[in-house]
Design a protein around this motif. Structure first.
Motif, PDB file in Angstrom:
ATOM      1  N   SER A 244       0.868  -1.187   0.000  1.00 19.25           N
ATOM      2  CA  SER A 244       0.000   0.000   0.000  1.00 19.25           C
ATOM      3  C   SER A 244       0.896   1.226   0.000  1.00 19.25           C
ATOM      4  CB  SER A 244      -0.922   0.016   1.230  1.00 19.25           C
ATOM      5  OG  SER A 244      -0.161   0.030   2.421  1.00 19.25           O
TER       6      SER A 244
ATOM      7  N   TRP B  41      -7.066  -0.295   5.026  1.00 18.44           N
ATOM      8  CA  TRP B  41      -8.164  -1.263   4.886  1.00 18.44           C
ATOM      9  C   TRP B  41      -8.738  -1.663   6.234  1.00 18.44           C
ATOM     10  CZ3 TRP B  41      -3.519  -2.815   1.981  1.00 18.44           C
ATOM     11  CH2 TRP B  41      -2.486  -3.264   2.831  1.00 18.44           C
TER      12      TRP B  41
ATOM     13  N   LEU C 287     -14.815  -5.764   2.848  1.00 19.32           N
ATOM     14  CA  LEU C 287     -13.576  -4.977   2.799  1.00 19.32           C
ATOM     15  C   LEU C 287     -13.954  -3.508   2.663  1.00 19.32           C
ATOM     16  CD1 LEU C 287     -10.506  -4.407   2.297  1.00 19.32           C
ATOM     17  CD2 LEU C 287     -10.939  -4.931  -0.115  1.00 19.32           C
TER      18      LEU C 287
ATOM     19  N   ALA D 113     -12.454   0.641   2.710  1.00 21.37           N
ATOM     20  CA  ALA D 113     -11.312   1.551   2.729  1.00 21.37           C
ATOM     21  C   ALA D 113     -11.377   2.356   4.024  1.00 21.37           C
ATOM     22  CB  ALA D 113     -11.380   2.480   1.526  1.00 21.37           C
TER      23      ALA D 113
ATOM     24  N   CYS E 146      -6.046  -1.390  -1.482  1.00 20.63           N
ATOM     25  CA  CYS E 146      -7.149  -2.248  -1.011  1.00 20.63           C
ATOM     26  C   CYS E 146      -7.431  -3.359  -2.028  1.00 20.63           C
ATOM     27  CB  CYS E 146      -8.411  -1.414  -0.781  1.00 20.63           C
ATOM     28  SG  CYS E 146      -8.284  -0.334   0.669  1.00 20.63           S
TER      29      CYS E 146
END
Ligand SMILES: Cc1cc2nc3c(=O)[nH]c(=O)nc-3n(C[C@H](O)[C@H](O)[C@H](O)COP(=O)(O)O)c2cc1C
Length: 336
Positions: free
Chosen positions: A27, A34, A45, A47, A67
């Protein structure tokens, strides 16, 4: 491993293990943007906008790429445990941070050796910050990397022409120059590049980058995580013949949140295939964070597509450096 007919519900060993694998995704600045919520046999999932780079990534494009990479790991980790993930991307237009619902279903087939082998790469993969050895990346491997990107609806465009490669290096240099001098960018980097005394388990820490990177031709400048403090690990023994490696743009046909998530899935898939061949990738996304430079790259080097990542790939000039992750408990919750 056998096919599983039982479907896990709630946070149990299967779900915890799969999420633990997911968070080894790359990332930007190791923001780890996440969150995973489990309800019954569904893993959501999300953000985490508090971890978005407000200056470099105001739209959250890079946040969603990271993500998406975690989503690919989650899919692979569930399949390696004998389950079939059924994905609904962006299932609720009123909740844009809900990126995917992953329904864990029983798999119809036994887990194959390739899935297990791919899964084993998740924790071997590391971002490389340096040069590459002269051994070439065989054409068959380059084609395999492109195939992986295409399986997720993205594409890998190699900068074969020396002028294009040189232009991408120059644009990276221009962006790095801007980011070091504009105070808002520099402050943001400082927030995500903690000092060596840190107890944090995120950000790009000094054990992850060398104090100096060897010059390559053309030269792609590294991010200035050390900010003149001399932080970092000893550079690799100087190889005279260190190269820039093959330079690739990961591109998508659209430039929407869905395309950014899919770019992340494609990215991780490419990186895991590269790791399997003992190759590593160095990222240089500075130019994609400066809107005018990203528009230039899109117009001149991407055909009708949109650039999502700029990477160099090759046989790394040193052993992999270390990185950190927050504990899974920080990002995994059971939902009522
Ligand atoms: C969207 C995105 C952009 C990134 N840009 C850079 C970059 O410009 N320079 C860099 O050194 N690393 C870059 N990275 C790599 C991250 O810094 C890295 O994934 C993170 O520090 C975790 O380390 P690891 O990949 O070794 O697990 C990027 C990663 C992503 C997903």
């Amino acid at each position: 491993m056998q096919t599983r007919s039982d479907v896990p519900t709630g946070v149990n060993d299967v779900v915890r293990g799969a999420v633990e694998d997911a968070i080894w995704a790359p990332s930007v600045h190791n923001t780890q943007p996440w969150r995973f919520g489990v309800r019954g046999s569904r893993i959501s999932l999300r953000a985490d906008p508090d971890r978005r780079l407000d200056v470099a990534d105001p739209q959250g494009r890079e946040m969603l790429v990271g993500c998406g990479a975690a989503l690919y790991n989650l899919r692979l980790a569930l399949r390696a445990r004998g389950y079939e993930p059924v994905i609904r991307l962006l299932p609720d237009p009123d909740r844009p941070h809900l990126l995917a619902d992953v329904y864990v279903e029983a798999a119809g087939e036994e887990v194959d050796a390739e899935t297990l082998h791919d899964h084993a790469q998740i924790r071997r993969r590391r971002s490389h910050r340096g040069g590459f050895r002269p051994e070439p990346v065989p054409e068959g491997v380059r084609n395999a990397l492109r195939y992986e990107a295409r399986c997720e609806g993205a594409d890998l465009v190699q900068a074969v022409d020396a002028h294009v490669k040189g232009a991408l290096a120059a644009l990276t240099d221009a962006a790095e120059h801007v980011q070091q001098r504009v105070p808002s960018y520099a402050t943001e980097i400082a927030r995500w590049a903690p000092s060596p005394k840190t107890a944090r388990q995120d950000g790009v820490q000094q054990a992850s980058y060398p104090t100096r990177t060897p010059r390559t031709e053309p030269h792609f400048p590294a991010r200035d995580f050390a900010r003149g403090q001399g932080w970092g690990v000893e550079p690799a023994d100087d190889h005279d013949d260190v190269l820039a490696g093959i330079v690739m743009l990961l591109v998508t046909p659209e430039d929407t949140p869905e395309a950014w998530i899919r770019a992340g899935e494609a990215l991780e898939r490419v990186l895991l295939r590269a790791a399997e061949h003992d190759l590593a990738a160095a990222f240089h996304t500075q130019a994609l964070e400066v809107p005018e430079l990203r528009a230039f790259i899109q117009k001149h080097f991407c055909g009708d597509a949109y650039p999502q990542m700029l990477l160099r790939i090759g046989v790394p000039d040193r052993e992999a450096l270390s990185t950190v992750r927050r504990p899974v408990e920080d990002v995994l919750t059971e939902e009522p």
